[in-house]
Design an enzyme around this catalytic site. Structure first.
Site, PDB file in Angstrom:
ATOM      1  N   SER A   1       4.515  -9.202 -53.158  1.00 16.70           N
ATOM      2  CA  SER A   1       4.601  -8.749 -54.241  1.00 16.70           C
ATOM      3  C   SER A   1       4.511 -10.889 -55.249  1.00 16.70           C
ATOM      4  O   SER A   1       2.938 -10.689 -55.813  1.00 16.70           O
ATOM      5  CB  SER A   1       5.492  -8.580 -55.131  1.00 16.70           C
ATOM      6  N   GLU A   2       4.636 -11.467 -54.736  1.00 19.19           N
ATOM      7  CA  GLU A   2       5.386 -12.679 -55.199  1.00 19.19           C
ATOM      8  C   GLU A   2       5.290 -13.627 -54.382  1.00 19.19           C
ATOM      9  O   GLU A   2       6.433 -13.541 -53.197  1.00 19.19           O
ATOM     10  CB  GLU A   2       5.384 -13.029 -56.633  1.00 19.19           C
ATOM     11  N   THR A   3       4.745 -14.885 -54.192  1.00 18.45           N
ATOM     12  CA  THR A   3       5.229 -16.257 -53.445  1.00 18.45           C
ATOM     13  C   THR A   3       5.529 -17.277 -54.345  1.00 18.45           C
ATOM     14  O   THR A   3       4.600 -17.590 -54.885  1.00 18.45           O
ATOM     15  CB  THR A   3       4.160 -16.980 -52.602  1.00 18.45           C
TER      16      THR A   3
ATOM     17  N   HIS B   1      11.947 -11.864 -60.647  1.00 23.98           N
ATOM     18  CA  HIS B   1      12.516 -11.787 -59.222  1.00 23.98           C
ATOM     19  C   HIS B   1      11.920 -13.498 -58.371  1.00 23.98           C
ATOM     20  O   HIS B   1      12.967 -13.743 -58.338  1.00 23.98           O
ATOM     21  CB  HIS B   1      12.148 -10.653 -58.312  1.00 23.98           C
TER      22      HIS B   1
END
Length: 203
Positions: free
Chosen positions: A45-47, A73
């Site tokens: 979902s995110e880097t 997060h």
């Protein structure tokens, strides 16, 4: 070019739980298209990428398709990597982001706590057709949220908090309690808030 990539599951004490994020420390910024391609390949979902800047860090987040303004997060995951993997000794980490400065601290119990930015709400005109679509005849702003009126009141209970607080304000019933989280529909005392940001390490 070789990069060190960490994958951290935030909000969980167990492997493969919580919310995963990739974290990549950098010595200097790579071109944006390279950052985006790496995030696309990670397919999380995110880097998160960070670069040291003085006593703090510049921090950016990318989904597989776009850079985003805020990701809680992945910020906690970045702090975990700095504290636990890279030996950061500062008591509070300061991240410079698109959403302003974010701070993450580590308690004596090892739990991480993060301060979110508090954007005050402002009154805006109701878009054409919205009230009709919602089946409403009218709408008005709650002055406690928009202006400098008195804070919302509520009755604190350990398991629930029925009324909401305006951003950045405290309720009259629990004004003596320090609130780590200040969100529209949450009023969480510091000790309970700290439990939300649990870290885990792979055995």
């Amino acid at each position: 070019m070789q990069l060190e990539i960490f994958q951290v599951d935030a909000f969980s004490a167990e492997p493969f739980g919580g919310n995963p994020a990739a974290v990549i420390p950098l010595e200097s910024w790579l071109p944006d298209d390279v950052l985006q391609r790496i995030a696309e390949e990670n397919n999380l979902s995110e880097t998160a990428y960070f670069v040291r800047n003085g006593e703090g860090y510049d921090l950016r987040w990318f989904t597989p398709t776009v850079e985003v303004d805020l990701c809680g997060h992945a910020t906690l995951a970045s702090a975990y990597v700095l504290f636990e993997q890279l030996g950061e000794q500062a008591p509070v980490l300061r991240f410079n982001t698109r959403s302003g400065e974010l701070r993450v601290s580590r308690g004596v119990d090892g739990l991480l706590a993060m301060d979110f930015p508090a954007k005050q709400p402002v009154a805006v005109e109701v878009p054409a057709g919205l009230l009709e679509a919602l089946g409403l005849s009218g709408a008005r702003a709650a002055l406690d949220f928009i202006g400098a009126a008195k804070p919302q009141t509520c009755t604190y209970k350990p398991q629930s908090h029925p009324q909401s607080l305006s951003l950045g304000r405290r309720c009259s019933q629990c004004a003596s309690m320090k609130h780590r989280l200040r969100l529209p529909n949450l009023c969480i005392p510091e000790k309970r808030a700290a439990l939300i940001f649990q870290r885990w390490s792979m055995p």
